[in-house]
Motif scaffolding. Structure first.
Motif, short mmCIF file in Angstrom:
data_model
loop_
_atom_site.label_atom_id
_atom_site.label_comp_id
_atom_site.label_asym_id
_atom_site.label_seq_id
_atom_site.Cartn_x
_atom_site.Cartn_y
_atom_site.Cartn_z
N HIS A 2 0.42 -1.02 0.19
CA HIS A 2 0.05 0.07 -0.55
C HIS A 2 1.64 1.37 -0.15
CE1 HIS A 2 -3.35 2.72 0.40
NE2 HIS A 2 -3.32 2.55 1.78
N GLU A 5 2.30 1.83 -3.45
CA GLU A 5 1.45 2.18 -4.46
C GLU A 5 1.12 3.71 -3.96
OE1 GLU A 5 -1.46 -0.53 -3.68
OE2 GLU A 5 -0.89 -1.84 -5.46
N LYS A 8 4.01 5.31 -5.30
CA LYS A 8 4.20 5.30 -6.98
C LYS A 8 2.52 6.39 -7.43
CE LYS A 8 2.49 2.68 -10.56
NZ LYS A 8 1.67 1.02 -11.04
N ASN A 26 7.72 0.66 -10.14
CA ASN A 26 7.07 0.90 -10.92
C ASN A 26 6.87 -0.90 -11.48
OD1 ASN A 26 5.36 2.76 -10.95
ND2 ASN A 26 6.25 3.44 -12.71
N LEU A 30 7.18 -3.88 -7.39
CA LEU A 30 5.37 -3.87 -7.27
C LEU A 30 4.97 -5.37 -8.11
CD1 LEU A 30 3.70 -0.40 -8.15
CD2 LEU A 30 3.55 -2.39 -6.18
N GLU A 34 3.20 -8.84 -6.35
CA GLU A 34 2.13 -8.50 -7.08
C GLU A 34 2.06 -10.55 -7.26
OE1 GLU A 34 1.18 -5.93 -9.80
OE2 GLU A 34 0.12 -4.47 -8.88
#
Length: 155
Positions: A2, A5, A8, A26, A30, A34
């Protein structure tokens, strides 16, 4: 994740110039996180694991992968729980001789310890079944112990 993000989004909102650090944020972090989360969720949410634990090698591999991530991923806790569940079930099988191994002497203390440890692992059908079997054996063993004590007292 979180927080990453948020960073980002902040970079996009404030129109930070494109640089290597931002590209890494990016792509490498991530996407890696993910991908790990997807793999872990597939394993954790697999309905078959409610009956049998996942293969220990698969769990260990994912846990090692999660340990190398630069962030703490909540799925690692679920994976650790599944790993503990698998170890406990294997210990029950080994103790009760249902795992194909050599049968050992089982004392009341061993049964009680297994019952106590079983309360601390994530519950599943296989854990509940093993707990019921342990409880039944414990009850039977306690009855036999009471009968033996009565016989000893009566000479």
């Amino acid at each position: 994740i979180h927080d990453l993000e948020k960073l980002k989004a902040e970079a996009a909102e404030k129109k930070f110039p494109d640089n290597e650090l931002l590209r890494k944020l990016n792509t490498e972090v991530l996407r890696t996180v993910e991908d790990f989360q997807k793999q872990a969720q597939v394993l954790v949410n697999n309905k078959d694991w409610r009956k049998e634990s996942p293969p220990p090698e698969q769990l260990q591999s994912l846990l090692e992968q999660g340990g190398k991530l630069p962030v703490v991923v909540p799925e690692c806790g679920s994976l650790q729980g599944l790993k503990a569940q698998g170890h406990w079930l294997e210990e029950v099988r080994r103790t009760l001789g249902t795992g194909g191994g050599e049968r050992h002497e089982v004392t009341l203390e061993v049964l009680r310890n297994l019952m106590e440890a079983g309360c601390n692992v994530p519950q599943s059908v296989s854990v509940e079944t093993a707990m019921a079997e342990l409880q039944e054996l414990l009850t039977i063993a306690e009855r036999w112990e009471e009968k033996a004590q009565i016989c000893l007292e009566q000479k």
